[in-house]
Design a protein around this motif. Structure first.
Motif, PDB file in Angstrom:
ATOM      1  N   HIS A 141      77.594 -62.701 -67.718  1.00 24.27           N
ATOM      2  CA  HIS A 141      78.240 -61.925 -66.849  1.00 24.27           C
ATOM      3  C   HIS A 141      78.206 -60.513 -66.580  1.00 24.27           C
ATOM      4  CE1 HIS A 141      80.459 -65.995 -66.064  1.00 24.27           C
ATOM      5  NE2 HIS A 141      80.388 -66.077 -67.079  1.00 24.27           N
ATOM      6  N   ALA A 142      77.466 -59.777 -67.588  1.00 26.12           N
ATOM      7  CA  ALA A 142      77.317 -58.387 -67.384  1.00 26.12           C
ATOM      8  C   ALA A 142      76.365 -58.126 -66.115  1.00 26.12           C
ATOM      9  CB  ALA A 142      77.251 -57.848 -68.690  1.00 26.12           C
ATOM     10  N   ALA A 143      76.149 -57.158 -65.620  1.00 24.28           N
ATOM     11  CA  ALA A 143      75.088 -56.587 -64.656  1.00 24.28           C
ATOM     12  C   ALA A 143      73.642 -56.804 -65.617  1.00 24.28           C
ATOM     13  CB  ALA A 143      75.315 -55.471 -63.889  1.00 24.28           C
ATOM     14  N   GLN A 144      72.827 -57.173 -64.891  1.00 29.98           N
ATOM     15  CA  GLN A 144      71.674 -57.287 -65.564  1.00 29.98           C
ATOM     16  C   GLN A 144      70.313 -57.364 -64.608  1.00 29.98           C
ATOM     17  OE1 GLN A 144      70.980 -60.035 -68.905  1.00 29.98           O
ATOM     18  NE2 GLN A 144      73.022 -61.052 -68.419  1.00 29.98           N
ATOM     19  N   ALA A 156      82.892 -62.076 -57.158  1.00 37.52           N
ATOM     20  CA  ALA A 156      83.954 -63.264 -57.213  1.00 37.52           C
ATOM     21  C   ALA A 156      83.227 -64.453 -56.625  1.00 37.52           C
ATOM     22  CB  ALA A 156      85.206 -62.916 -56.461  1.00 37.52           C
ATOM     23  N   THR A 157      82.231 -64.223 -55.845  1.00 38.35           N
ATOM     24  CA  THR A 157      81.708 -65.464 -55.114  1.00 38.35           C
ATOM     25  C   THR A 157      80.203 -65.536 -55.473  1.00 38.35           C
ATOM     26  OG1 THR A 157      81.047 -64.347 -53.143  1.00 38.35           O
ATOM     27  CG2 THR A 157      83.337 -65.270 -53.281  1.00 38.35           C
ATOM     28  N   PRO A 178      76.237 -68.274 -64.656  1.00 37.04           N
ATOM     29  CA  PRO A 178      77.331 -67.945 -64.093  1.00 37.04           C
ATOM     30  C   PRO A 178      77.227 -68.645 -62.555  1.00 37.04           C
ATOM     31  CG  PRO A 178      76.692 -65.968 -64.857  1.00 37.04           C
ATOM     32  CD  PRO A 178      75.633 -66.958 -65.074  1.00 37.04           C
ATOM     33  N   SER A 179      78.424 -69.407 -62.060  1.00 36.38           N
ATOM     34  CA  SER A 179      78.580 -70.011 -60.780  1.00 36.38           C
ATOM     35  C   SER A 179      79.209 -68.884 -59.932  1.00 36.38           C
ATOM     36  CB  SER A 179      79.179 -71.046 -60.957  1.00 36.38           C
ATOM     37  OG  SER A 179      80.854 -71.011 -61.697  1.00 36.38           O
TER      38      SER A 179
END
Length: 272
Positions: A3-6, A48-49, A75-76
């Motif tokens: 979920h981290a920025a990559q 969040a979306t 992640p969704s």
């Protein structure tokens, strides 16, 4: 961690040195032509979306993206953004590169990555291999059929034809390359650039006779430029001309553009 920025970057290819079937009912096999000058980048930002920016033109459909996201347990939610120099349908590996980028974002192990991508798309380029041009590759099963010596170093000037062509996993309309491969191995072992270029040109011509040429007059353009040979995407619109390193004429890009190719580029590939 997922979920981290990559940001993930994947290098594409520029068609193939050779491609065909191994016998009348054999598998499709190829020797890819790596192109470090063409890359695809995927950035992910937590959000969040769920949003997808697949680029222009898009390198992945929303349906394929959803399938890959589910297969790789991505992640969704979050912002997924692709930036690519690989034109879809160009024969530069855009579809595989997009899936590889998503798989790496998910942390899929490299030793299973191409097989997992192949389960989704059905025909996969060997983009993640350390020396992809040293593999006789079966794209429909994502397996190495044999290891090969590296081709000699070439400077390649190329571009993309006007008609994109997308790979169909069940397409077997390729020439038989069974007799060409021993000669290819011998030429590369000897690092014989002229012979290697002739064999690549032979493969490109045979595919063009069977499937149509991505650009008319490649032999004439090869002669006009003084090239050693030419290569193509055997499914796709990429066409390139082979030169010894640092010998491509300065007029090459202009000549390719005049002939009808877009996005001209020059890159070096071959022996390491």
């Amino acid at each position: 961690m997922r979920h981290a920025a990559q940001t993930v970057t994947v290098a594409g290819h520029f068609g193939e040195w050779v491609q065909g079937v191994l016998g009348p009912s054999g598998p499709v096999a190829l020797v890819t032509l790596p192109c470090p000058a063409l890359t695809l980048r995927l950035s992910f930002q937590p959000a969040a979306t769920l949003t997808l920016d697949a680029g222009t033109p898009p390198v992945i459909t929303e349906a394929r993206f959803a399938e890959a996201r589910a297969a790789f347990a991505l992640p969704s939610e979050g912002a997924y953004r692709f930036t690519s120099a690989l034109p879809p349908g160009g024969g530069a590996g855009a579809s595989t590169a997009a899936l590889v980028a998503l798989a790496r974002l998910a942390g899929v192990a490299e030793d299973t990555l191409l097989r997992r991508c192949n389960a989704i798309e059905g025909a996969t380029d060997p983009l993640t291999l350390a020396a992809p041009d040293q593999h006789l590759w079966a794209p429909r099963t994502a397996k190495t059929l044999a290891t090969l010596p590296a081709p000699p170093v070439f400077e390649i000037v190329g571009g993309f034809g006007p008609s994109p062509v997308w790979t169909k996993p069940d397409d077997q309309t390729f020439p038989d390359i069974t007799d060409l491969l021993p000669a290819w191995r011998a030429a590369c072992t000897a690092q014989d650039a002229e012979k290697t270029a002739k064999l690549a040109t032979q493969s490109a011509r045979e595919t063009s006779r069977l499937r149509g040429a991505p650009l008319p007059g490649c032999d004439d353009l090869m002669a006009d430029l003084g090239a050693l040979g030419w290569v193509r995407a055997h499914t796709g619109s990429a066409v390139g001309f082979l030169f010894a390193p640092e010998t491509a004429p300065k007029i090459a890009h202009a000549a390719l553009t005049e002939a009808g190719l877009t996005d001209p580029l020059t890159f070096t590939t071959g022996a390491r």
